[in-house]
Design a protein around this motif. Sequence first.
Motif, PDB file in Angstrom:
ATOM      1  N   ARG A  40       0.776  -1.254  -0.129  1.00 57.14           N
ATOM      2  CA  ARG A  40       0.137  -0.058   0.180  1.00 57.14           C
ATOM      3  C   ARG A  40       0.857   1.234   0.036  1.00 57.14           C
ATOM      4  O   ARG A  40       0.663   2.123  -0.591  1.00 57.14           O
ATOM      5  N   GLN A  41       1.999   1.253   0.710  1.00 58.28           N
ATOM      6  CA  GLN A  41       2.843   2.288   0.680  1.00 58.28           C
ATOM      7  C   GLN A  41       3.339   2.736  -0.566  1.00 58.28           C
ATOM      8  O   GLN A  41       3.569   3.860  -0.946  1.00 58.28           O
ATOM      9  N   VAL A  42       3.716   1.687  -1.693  1.00 61.82           N
ATOM     10  CA  VAL A  42       4.054   2.101  -2.917  1.00 61.82           C
ATOM     11  C   VAL A  42       2.928   2.547  -3.922  1.00 61.82           C
ATOM     12  O   VAL A  42       3.331   3.589  -4.449  1.00 61.82           O
ATOM     13  N   ILE A  43       1.771   2.371  -3.384  1.00 63.99           N
ATOM     14  CA  ILE A  43       0.652   3.145  -4.110  1.00 63.99           C
ATOM     15  C   ILE A  43       0.511   4.240  -3.523  1.00 63.99           C
ATOM     16  O   ILE A  43       0.381   5.239  -4.545  1.00 63.99           O
ATOM     17  N   VAL A  44       0.959   4.461  -2.142  1.00 61.96           N
ATOM     18  CA  VAL A  44       0.415   6.059  -1.783  1.00 61.96           C
ATOM     19  C   VAL A  44       1.833   7.006  -2.437  1.00 61.96           C
ATOM     20  O   VAL A  44       1.765   7.883  -2.908  1.00 61.96           O
ATOM     21  N   GLN A  45       2.927   6.160  -2.610  1.00 58.62           N
ATOM     22  CA  GLN A  45       3.812   7.001  -3.384  1.00 58.62           C
ATOM     23  C   GLN A  45       3.490   7.236  -4.886  1.00 58.62           C
ATOM     24  O   GLN A  45       3.746   8.329  -5.175  1.00 58.62           O
ATOM     25  N   ASP A  46       3.035   6.086  -5.553  1.00 62.79           N
ATOM     26  CA  ASP A  46       2.736   6.454  -6.782  1.00 62.79           C
ATOM     27  C   ASP A  46       1.822   7.360  -6.972  1.00 62.79           C
ATOM     28  O   ASP A  46       1.602   8.313  -8.108  1.00 62.79           O
ATOM     29  N   VAL A  47       0.531   7.494  -6.003  1.00 59.25           N
ATOM     30  CA  VAL A  47      -0.504   8.530  -6.130  1.00 59.25           C
ATOM     31  C   VAL A  47       0.174   9.935  -5.924  1.00 59.25           C
ATOM     32  O   VAL A  47      -0.068  10.993  -6.617  1.00 59.25           O
ATOM     33  N   SER A  48       0.990   9.876  -5.098  1.00 56.32           N
ATOM     34  CA  SER A  48       1.724  11.375  -4.699  1.00 56.32           C
ATOM     35  C   SER A  48       2.510  11.842  -6.227  1.00 56.32           C
ATOM     36  O   SER A  48       2.446  12.978  -6.313  1.00 56.32           O
ATOM     37  N   ILE A  49       3.115  10.922  -6.630  1.00 55.23           N
ATOM     38  CA  ILE A  49       3.707  11.136  -8.161  1.00 55.23           C
ATOM     39  C   ILE A  49       2.824  11.722  -9.177  1.00 55.23           C
ATOM     40  O   ILE A  49       3.139  12.655  -9.677  1.00 55.23           O
TER      41      ILE A  49
END
Length: 178
Positions: A40-49
């Motif tokens: 989920r943390q990778v997704i949060v980073q992707d969404v931030s990007i």
Amino acid sequence: MNEEQKMSSIKRQNLIMKLLRDAEEPITGSEFAKQTNVSRQVIVQDVSILKAKKEPIMATSQGYVLLDKQKSQGLLERIVVCKHTPEQTQEELNIFVDHGVKVKDVIVEHAVYGDLTASVMVSNRAEAKRFIERIQETNAVYLSSLTNGIHLHTLEADTQEKLDAACDALKKAGILVE
């Protein structure tokens, strides 16, 4: 990040955007993580990007949505000031949704940061219940706890009468500040 990881990240971000465009309901970070086989943390980073690239993604209490899909044609908005205890939050949300009013956000005025706005996006009792459950499950505090219970909500409805009726009910409950 090597070239292969960068390509994988770009593909995942493209998939996130496609899924959000096709979605009828918000999609949680956990749902994205399952579909893409990452944390989920990778997704949060992707969404931030994606947000940094000006993609109109908004995080709501139910999950991620595209702002374009949230823009409502012909709906009326009103900002109201409320004051209540944390225990009255469910009652407040129920009053709104029972009158056909969507609670878009909550706004508090912080002494240092100025206005703090958080998405709520609650339009029915099931969403209100889930919102309260998420607060309890995560031991989060309500933003209104920063301001002694005083907060604003941006409301949305299809008629002035619904907004008026919700405000009258809030007044009777001692929640609306005039």
